[in-house]
Motif scaffolding. Structure first.
Motif, short mmCIF file in Angstrom:
data_model
loop_
_atom_site.label_atom_id
_atom_site.label_comp_id
_atom_site.label_asym_id
_atom_site.label_seq_id
_atom_site.Cartn_x
_atom_site.Cartn_y
_atom_site.Cartn_z
N UNK A 1 0.85 -1.19 0.00
CA UNK A 1 0.00 0.00 0.00
C UNK A 1 0.89 1.24 0.00
N UNK A 2 0.64 2.15 -0.93
CA UNK A 2 1.43 3.38 -1.03
C UNK A 2 0.63 4.55 -0.47
N UNK A 3 1.28 5.38 0.33
CA UNK A 3 0.67 6.59 0.87
C UNK A 3 1.56 7.76 0.48
N UNK A 4 1.00 8.69 -0.26
CA UNK A 4 1.72 9.87 -0.72
C UNK A 4 1.29 11.05 0.14
N UNK A 5 2.26 11.69 0.78
CA UNK A 5 1.99 12.87 1.61
C UNK A 5 2.69 14.06 1.00
N UNK A 6 1.89 15.08 0.65
CA UNK A 6 2.44 16.28 0.04
C UNK A 6 2.02 17.47 0.88
N UNK A 7 2.97 18.19 1.48
CA UNK A 7 2.61 19.40 2.22
C UNK A 7 2.09 20.47 1.27
N UNK A 8 1.02 21.14 1.66
CA UNK A 8 0.44 22.17 0.79
C UNK A 8 1.42 23.32 0.55
N UNK A 9 2.31 23.58 1.50
CA UNK A 9 3.29 24.66 1.29
C UNK A 9 4.25 24.32 0.16
N UNK A 10 4.43 23.04 -0.14
CA UNK A 10 5.27 22.64 -1.26
C UNK A 10 4.49 22.62 -2.57
N UNK A 11 3.21 22.33 -2.50
CA UNK A 11 2.40 22.20 -3.71
C UNK A 11 1.82 23.53 -4.19
N UNK A 12 1.36 24.37 -3.28
CA UNK A 12 0.65 25.60 -3.67
C UNK A 12 1.48 26.56 -4.52
N UNK A 13 2.79 26.72 -4.30
CA UNK A 13 3.54 27.61 -5.20
C UNK A 13 3.63 27.09 -6.63
N UNK A 14 3.34 25.81 -6.85
CA UNK A 14 3.46 25.22 -8.17
C UNK A 14 2.17 25.27 -8.98
N UNK A 15 1.07 25.64 -8.34
CA UNK A 15 -0.23 25.68 -9.02
C UNK A 15 -0.76 27.11 -9.02
N UNK A 16 -1.67 27.44 -9.95
CA UNK A 16 -2.24 28.79 -9.98
C UNK A 16 -2.98 29.12 -8.68
N UNK A 17 -2.99 30.38 -8.34
CA UNK A 17 -3.61 30.81 -7.08
C UNK A 17 -5.12 30.58 -7.08
N UNK A 18 -5.74 30.47 -8.24
CA UNK A 18 -7.18 30.20 -8.31
C UNK A 18 -7.53 28.83 -7.73
N UNK A 19 -6.58 27.90 -7.75
CA UNK A 19 -6.84 26.54 -7.28
C UNK A 19 -6.56 26.34 -5.79
N UNK A 20 -5.95 27.30 -5.14
CA UNK A 20 -5.53 27.11 -3.76
C UNK A 20 -6.68 26.73 -2.83
N UNK A 21 -7.79 27.43 -2.92
CA UNK A 21 -8.90 27.14 -2.01
C UNK A 21 -9.49 25.75 -2.28
N UNK A 22 -9.57 25.35 -3.55
CA UNK A 22 -10.09 24.02 -3.88
C UNK A 22 -9.18 22.93 -3.31
N UNK A 23 -7.87 23.15 -3.38
CA UNK A 23 -6.95 22.15 -2.85
C UNK A 23 -7.01 22.09 -1.33
N UNK A 24 -7.19 23.23 -0.69
CA UNK A 24 -7.29 23.25 0.77
C UNK A 24 -8.58 22.55 1.24
N UNK B 1 -10.05 20.16 -10.00
CA UNK B 1 -10.09 21.46 -9.33
C UNK B 1 -9.98 22.59 -10.34
N UNK B 2 -9.09 22.42 -11.30
CA UNK B 2 -8.90 23.46 -12.32
C UNK B 2 -10.14 23.59 -13.20
N UNK B 3 -10.76 22.49 -13.56
CA UNK B 3 -11.94 22.56 -14.42
C UNK B 3 -13.13 23.20 -13.70
#
Length: 184
Positions: free
Chosen positions: A72-95, A135-137
């Motif tokens: 079983x694989x578990x991927x943990x991504x901190x939002x502070x690492x991911x949010x700078x890589x995506x447009x700011x419009x998506x931040x609330x959807x990801x949170x 989220x983007x769509x």
């Protein structure tokens, strides 16, 4: 027992570094950047090094093998690492995503669909890709084509002409009711 596995270098994420906070950017430019980001988003563009993968025993396919092997694989991504890589419009959807943990602000994505660790890791990244895509769509509207703009402009022009024609008709009707000054 949980095994930790650090992921290798990114495949292609170079063009996506432009989303760090820019206070002078307008909403239109944010939308254009988000649209261009969405066009370039592929499963291979997600950097494999931004998260941490751990393996554990789980239920799922494999029979008695699941009691012996950590698949079983578990991927943990901190939002502070991911949010700078995506447009700011998506931040609330990801949170607000179902994968986000409240207390640590981390995306936690799990997969035990396969008997192989590598397949489950790829399934986790596919789920992350689908999360970003959905989220983007939801947030980024599509771009209007030139033909559609011309059609809308033509319909608006026809509607305005009909409105003016109706106003003239009503104006003439009221002026005919008043009568003229030269009545005998």
């Amino acid at each position: 027992m949980t095994l930790l596995w650090r992921l290798g270098p990114p495949v292609r994420w170079t063009s996506l570094r432009k989303f760090a906070s820019h206070p002078k950017r307008s909403a239109d430019s944010d939308l254009e950047l988000a649209r261009s980001w969405l066009k370039d988003l592929h499963p291979n563009t997600i950097p494999r090094h931004i998260g941490q993968v751990s393996f554990s025993r789980s239920s799922g396919p494999g029979g008695q093998n699941v009691n012996k092997v950590n698949s079983k694989a578990t991927l943990k991504i901190p939002l502070v690492a991911l949010l700078p890589l995506v447009p700011s419009l998506l931040h609330s959807k990801l949170r607000d995503s179902r994968y986000t943990t409240d207390r640590s602000q981390t995306l936690v994505i799990q997969s035990d669909e396969s008997r192989q660790q590598s397949s489950n890791v790829e399934a986790c990244f596919d789920k992350l890709h689908q999360l970003l895509l959905n989220s983007a769509k939801q947030v980024v509207p599509g771009e209007t084509s030139k033909e559609q703009r011309a059609r809308v402009h033509k319909l608006q022009h026809a509607q305005n002409e009909a409105r003016l024609k109706s106003k003239k008709f009503l104006s003439n009707k009221k002026s005919n009711r008043r009568g003229s000054k030269y009545d005998d």
